[in-house]
Write a protein that holds these residues in place. Sequence first.
Motif, PDB file in Angstrom:
ATOM      1  N   PHE A  19     -30.856-122.449  78.097  1.00  0.00           N
ATOM      2  CA  PHE A  19     -30.251-123.943  78.397  1.00  0.00           C
ATOM      3  C   PHE A  19     -29.281-123.812  79.588  1.00  0.00           C
ATOM      4  O   PHE A  19     -29.427-124.958  80.420  1.00  0.00           O
ATOM      5  N   LEU A  20     -28.764-122.902  79.847  1.00  0.00           N
ATOM      6  CA  LEU A  20     -28.067-122.782  81.175  1.00  0.00           C
ATOM      7  C   LEU A  20     -29.093-122.876  82.406  1.00  0.00           C
ATOM      8  O   LEU A  20     -28.714-123.508  83.440  1.00  0.00           O
ATOM      9  N   PHE A  21     -30.218-122.088  82.218  1.00  0.00           N
ATOM     10  CA  PHE A  21     -31.093-122.022  83.382  1.00  0.00           C
ATOM     11  C   PHE A  21     -32.072-123.182  83.351  1.00  0.00           C
ATOM     12  O   PHE A  21     -32.281-123.681  84.522  1.00  0.00           O
ATOM     13  N   LEU A  22     -32.874-123.385  82.233  1.00  0.00           N
ATOM     14  CA  LEU A  22     -33.687-124.296  82.218  1.00  0.00           C
ATOM     15  C   LEU A  22     -33.225-125.740  81.960  1.00  0.00           C
ATOM     16  O   LEU A  22     -33.691-126.838  82.805  1.00  0.00           O
ATOM     17  N   GLY A  23     -32.236-125.837  81.189  1.00  0.00           N
ATOM     18  CA  GLY A  23     -31.574-127.345  80.848  1.00  0.00           C
ATOM     19  C   GLY A  23     -30.723-128.056  81.962  1.00  0.00           C
ATOM     20  O   GLY A  23     -30.837-128.766  82.443  1.00  0.00           O
ATOM     21  N   VAL A  24     -29.749-127.299  82.180  1.00  0.00           N
ATOM     22  CA  VAL A  24     -28.888-127.642  83.355  1.00  0.00           C
ATOM     23  C   VAL A  24     -29.379-127.367  84.662  1.00  0.00           C
ATOM     24  O   VAL A  24     -29.408-128.365  85.267  1.00  0.00           O
ATOM     25  N   GLY A  25     -30.194-126.209  84.906  1.00  0.00           N
ATOM     26  CA  GLY A  25     -30.569-125.878  86.233  1.00  0.00           C
ATOM     27  C   GLY A  25     -31.660-126.844  86.671  1.00  0.00           C
ATOM     28  O   GLY A  25     -32.029-127.127  87.876  1.00  0.00           O
ATOM     29  N   TYR A  26     -32.798-127.033  85.653  1.00  0.00           N
ATOM     30  CA  TYR A  26     -34.024-127.649  86.093  1.00  0.00           C
ATOM     31  C   TYR A  26     -34.297-128.905  85.210  1.00  0.00           C
ATOM     32  O   TYR A  26     -35.411-129.453  85.218  1.00  0.00           O
ATOM     33  N   GLY A  27     -33.281-129.220  84.368  1.00  0.00           N
ATOM     34  CA  GLY A  27     -33.500-130.505  83.603  1.00  0.00           C
ATOM     35  C   GLY A  27     -34.559-130.654  82.487  1.00  0.00           C
ATOM     36  O   GLY A  27     -34.805-131.798  81.943  1.00  0.00           O
ATOM     37  N   LEU A  28     -34.637-129.658  81.673  1.00  0.00           N
ATOM     38  CA  LEU A  28     -35.468-129.381  80.738  1.00  0.00           C
ATOM     39  C   LEU A  28     -34.627-130.021  79.213  1.00  0.00           C
ATOM     40  O   LEU A  28     -33.291-129.720  79.404  1.00  0.00           O
ATOM     41  N   SER A  29     -35.245-130.809  78.399  1.00  0.00           N
ATOM     42  CA  SER A  29     -34.367-131.275  77.142  1.00  0.00           C
ATOM     43  C   SER A  29     -33.952-130.103  76.334  1.00  0.00           C
ATOM     44  O   SER A  29     -34.828-128.786  76.454  1.00  0.00           O
ATOM     45  N   PHE A  30     -33.221-130.287  75.425  1.00  0.00           N
ATOM     46  CA  PHE A  30     -32.631-129.391  74.609  1.00  0.00           C
ATOM     47  C   PHE A  30     -33.626-128.694  73.509  1.00  0.00           C
ATOM     48  O   PHE A  30     -33.689-127.540  73.365  1.00  0.00           O
ATOM     49  N   GLY A  31     -34.323-129.780  73.288  1.00  0.00           N
ATOM     50  CA  GLY A  31     -35.509-129.728  72.324  1.00  0.00           C
ATOM     51  C   GLY A  31     -36.491-128.477  72.824  1.00  0.00           C
ATOM     52  O   GLY A  31     -36.909-127.668  71.883  1.00  0.00           O
ATOM     53  N   VAL A  97     -35.075-112.936  84.416  1.00  0.00           N
ATOM     54  CA  VAL A  97     -34.144-111.877  84.520  1.00  0.00           C
ATOM     55  C   VAL A  97     -32.834-111.907  83.610  1.00  0.00           C
ATOM     56  O   VAL A  97     -32.150-111.092  83.184  1.00  0.00           O
ATOM     57  N   ALA A  98     -32.465-113.256  83.337  1.00  0.00           N
ATOM     58  CA  ALA A  98     -31.171-113.554  82.481  1.00  0.00           C
ATOM     59  C   ALA A  98     -31.748-112.723  80.840  1.00  0.00           C
ATOM     60  O   ALA A  98     -30.714-112.144  80.379  1.00  0.00           O
ATOM     61  N   VAL A  99     -32.838-112.953  80.739  1.00  0.00           N
ATOM     62  CA  VAL A  99     -33.234-112.670  79.493  1.00  0.00           C
ATOM     63  C   VAL A  99     -33.159-111.054  79.488  1.00  0.00           C
ATOM     64  O   VAL A  99     -32.836-110.541  78.393  1.00  0.00           O
ATOM     65  N   ALA A 100     -33.622-110.556  80.475  1.00  0.00           N
ATOM     66  CA  ALA A 100     -33.654-109.020  80.391  1.00  0.00           C
ATOM     67  C   ALA A 100     -32.387-108.512  80.464  1.00  0.00           C
ATOM     68  O   ALA A 100     -32.106-107.228  79.676  1.00  0.00           O
ATOM     69  N   VAL A 101     -31.285-108.974  80.925  1.00  0.00           N
ATOM     70  CA  VAL A 101     -29.883-108.611  81.008  1.00  0.00           C
ATOM     71  C   VAL A 101     -29.660-108.563  79.490  1.00  0.00           C
ATOM     72  O   VAL A 101     -28.568-107.692  79.153  1.00  0.00           O
ATOM     73  N   PHE A 102     -29.525-109.734  79.030  1.00  0.00           N
ATOM     74  CA  PHE A 102     -29.304-109.739  77.694  1.00  0.00           C
ATOM     75  C   PHE A 102     -29.836-108.996  76.837  1.00  0.00           C
ATOM     76  O   PHE A 102     -29.234-108.455  75.839  1.00  0.00           O
ATOM     77  N   GLU A 103     -31.372-108.818  76.971  1.00  0.00           N
ATOM     78  CA  GLU A 103     -31.999-107.590  76.036  1.00  0.00           C
ATOM     79  C   GLU A 103     -31.405-106.299  76.417  1.00  0.00           C
ATOM     80  O   GLU A 103     -31.472-105.268  75.229  1.00  0.00           O
ATOM     81  N   TYR A 104     -31.072-105.848  77.628  1.00  0.00           N
ATOM     82  CA  TYR A 104     -30.691-104.566  77.661  1.00  0.00           C
ATOM     83  C   TYR A 104     -29.373-104.418  76.908  1.00  0.00           C
ATOM     84  O   TYR A 104     -29.240-103.305  76.361  1.00  0.00           O
ATOM     85  N   ILE A 105     -28.378-105.565  76.914  1.00  0.00           N
ATOM     86  CA  ILE A 105     -27.050-105.266  76.097  1.00  0.00           C
ATOM     87  C   ILE A 105     -27.555-105.426  74.765  1.00  0.00           C
ATOM     88  O   ILE A 105     -26.880-104.579  73.865  1.00  0.00           O
ATOM     89  N   PHE A 106     -28.602-106.044  74.311  1.00  0.00           N
ATOM     90  CA  PHE A 106     -28.772-106.409  72.862  1.00  0.00           C
ATOM     91  C   PHE A 106     -29.290-104.872  72.373  1.00  0.00           C
ATOM     92  O   PHE A 106     -29.026-104.441  71.194  1.00  0.00           O
ATOM     93  N   HIS A 107     -30.136-104.381  72.992  1.00  0.00           N
ATOM     94  CA  HIS A 107     -30.910-103.063  72.677  1.00  0.00           C
ATOM     95  C   HIS A 107     -29.496-102.062  72.382  1.00  0.00           C
ATOM     96  O   HIS A 107     -29.710-101.126  71.481  1.00  0.00           O
ATOM     97  N   LYS A 108     -28.725-102.026  73.410  1.00  0.00           N
ATOM     98  CA  LYS A 108     -27.639-101.033  73.230  1.00  0.00           C
ATOM     99  C   LYS A 108     -27.022-101.197  72.068  1.00  0.00           C
ATOM    100  O   LYS A 108     -26.602-100.542  71.158  1.00  0.00           O
ATOM    101  N   TYR A 109     -26.587-102.565  71.730  1.00  0.00           N
ATOM    102  CA  TYR A 109     -25.845-102.820  70.326  1.00  0.00           C
ATOM    103  C   TYR A 109     -26.866-102.427  69.064  1.00  0.00           C
ATOM    104  O   TYR A 109     -26.465-101.972  68.278  1.00  0.00           O
ATOM    105  N   VAL A 110     -28.086-102.795  69.191  1.00  0.00           N
ATOM    106  CA  VAL A 110     -29.078-102.553  68.066  1.00  0.00           C
ATOM    107  C   VAL A 110     -29.132-100.934  67.953  1.00  0.00           C
ATOM    108  O   VAL A 110     -29.094-100.375  66.610  1.00  0.00           O
ATOM    109  N   ALA A 111     -29.226-100.235  68.875  1.00  0.00           N
ATOM    110  CA  ALA A 111     -29.458 -98.865  68.953  1.00  0.00           C
ATOM    111  C   ALA A 111     -28.075 -98.310  67.997  1.00  0.00           C
ATOM    112  O   ALA A 111     -28.142 -97.077  67.424  1.00  0.00           O
TER     113      ALA A 111
END
Length: 145
Positions: A19-31, A97-111
């Motif tokens: 939502f930060l990247f696509l909604g606010v930055g590029y105008g996509l709807s929240f749905g 890129v934002a999803v990959a950064v989130f995934e890196y942190i998420f994988h550390k937490y899951v591990a």
Amino acid sequence: MKHAQYLGAKIIGFAALLFLFLGVGYGLSFGSVFLVALVLSIISYFIGDLLILRRANNLMATLSDFVLALVVIYFMVAGLTLTVGDELFTAALLSAVAVAVFEYIFHKYVATSGLYETKGKKERKLNLSTEASEELFPYDEKDRK
């Protein structure tokens, strides 16, 4: 139960990031953003977390999640709306890129949470040390005769 918690956390995290990247930055709807986040989180959880992360390391799982996010975001945003225009690849790339950064942190937490530990299975530990002795021959010259 842990899988549902992790999948829920991933959906919420992806929805907020996208939502930060696509909604606010590029105008996509929240749905539209929520639908992309839902599909991406389900696919990346089953492919990236349950298949690749169990067999590989965090870097390989994060790289595969980056490629998966780039492809899914690009094609889903292209199919959902035409408002992004010519900057569709840029929007998908920044979001991936934002999803990959989130995934890196998420994988550390899951591990560290213990989701992938083997329960009830006895781990095989191999002792691959070599044996050395002081003698060159196993018997003396006197014993040979």
